[in-house]
Design a protein around this motif. Structure first.
Motif, mmCIF file in Angstrom:
data_model
loop_
_atom_site.group_PDB
_atom_site.id
_atom_site.type_symbol
_atom_site.label_atom_id
_atom_site.label_comp_id
_atom_site.label_asym_id
_atom_site.label_seq_id
_atom_site.Cartn_x
_atom_site.Cartn_y
_atom_site.Cartn_z
ATOM 1 N N HIS A 88 -1.651 15.010 -2.982
ATOM 2 C CA HIS A 88 -0.811 13.864 -3.332
ATOM 3 C C HIS A 88 0.367 13.726 -2.374
ATOM 4 C CE1 HIS A 88 -1.854 12.767 -7.775
ATOM 5 N NE2 HIS A 88 -2.933 13.009 -7.065
ATOM 6 N N LYS B 37 2.122 2.031 -1.628
ATOM 7 C CA LYS B 37 1.781 2.937 -2.723
ATOM 8 C C LYS B 37 3.002 3.357 -3.542
ATOM 9 C CE LYS B 37 -2.653 3.370 -1.834
ATOM 10 N NZ LYS B 37 -3.697 2.969 -2.810
ATOM 11 N N GLY C 225 0.266 9.579 -5.527
ATOM 12 C CA GLY C 225 -1.176 9.486 -5.686
ATOM 13 C C GLY C 225 -1.902 10.181 -4.561
#
Length: 228
Positions: free
Chosen positions: A77, A165, A205
């Motif tokens: 991540h 993101k 993520g």
């Protein structure tokens, strides 16, 4: 100094508009320091006392590097952060004096082997191996306070392959930079060369092989790394 064994050189980061690099000592990371990120990780975002974990200095990967995908994980991540570079050490530093100890700022990634971290959490064990592995701290160079001042607001974001993101603002930090320095300096004595990763906004993520990551904090050098 003539050591008993061959020892690697000190880890350094370049300094903007200078030929003198910044020597890196220890890296302290602030956990869950943006409310939305605390929520996405399943925690209460109220101002509970900050907590810290560490990465070794040699976990740093240089800006524009191609980084090998780390071993023993299927769930790497990204966590984009502003870095605070300490230029003057001290203990029990008052909040109102904390910024006097800052040399400059940069942009970094707290890369996390989330699956390894999650297993360790469930077992009640330390989770350094989810956080403190090789190349787990890609960083830009340091922009000195003399050039940037002390950023307290401004966009923080991360894109993967051009797609946004993570997005936040330094003004949304639960514990701002002077508060963080003051609190940490009551726990340990800060040293010149220490780095503090100030926390990540929501949107963390996964990263895949071949991904290009671009990390941004307003006014600072952008961080660009690729995973192979």
């Amino acid at each position: 100094m003539d050591y008993a064994i061959d020892f690697p050189p000190i880890t350094t980061l370049p300094v903007s508009e200078s030929d003198k690099p910044f020597p890196v000592g220890r890296i302290y990371c602030v956990g869950r320091n943006y409310a939305e990120h605390a929520r996405e990780m399943g925690h209460d975002p109220d101002r509970e006392p900050p907590f810290f974990f560490m990465k070794p200095a040699d976990a740093i990967a240089a800006n524009h590097a191609t980084i090998p995908y780390p071993t023993l994980t299927q769930d790497l991540h990204h966590e984009i952060e502003m870095i605070v570079a300490i230029g003057r050490g001290g203990a029990n530093i008052p909040v109102e004096q904390a910024l006097d100890h800052v040399f400059g700022y940069g942009v970094g990634l707290d890369m996390t082997r989330r699956d390894i971290q999650g297993i360790a959490k469930k077992m009640g064990r330390p989770w350094e191996m989810g956080k403190a592995f090789d190349n787990s701290a890609p960083c830009t160079g340091i922009t000195p306070v003399t050039q940037i001042g002390h950023p307290s607001k401004g966009a923080v974001w991360l894109k993967i392959n051009g797609e946004l993101k993570q997005k936040g603002d330094l003004a949304d930090l639960i514990w701002n930079v002077p508060e963080t320095i003051a609190y940490l300096s009551n726990m340990i004595t800060l040293r010149p060369g220490d780095l503090i990763m100030s926390g990540t906004p929501a949107g963390v993520g996964p990263v895949q092989r071949g991904d290009k990551l671009v990390g941004h904090v307003d006014g600072l050098e952008e961080l660009v790394v690729t995973y192979a």
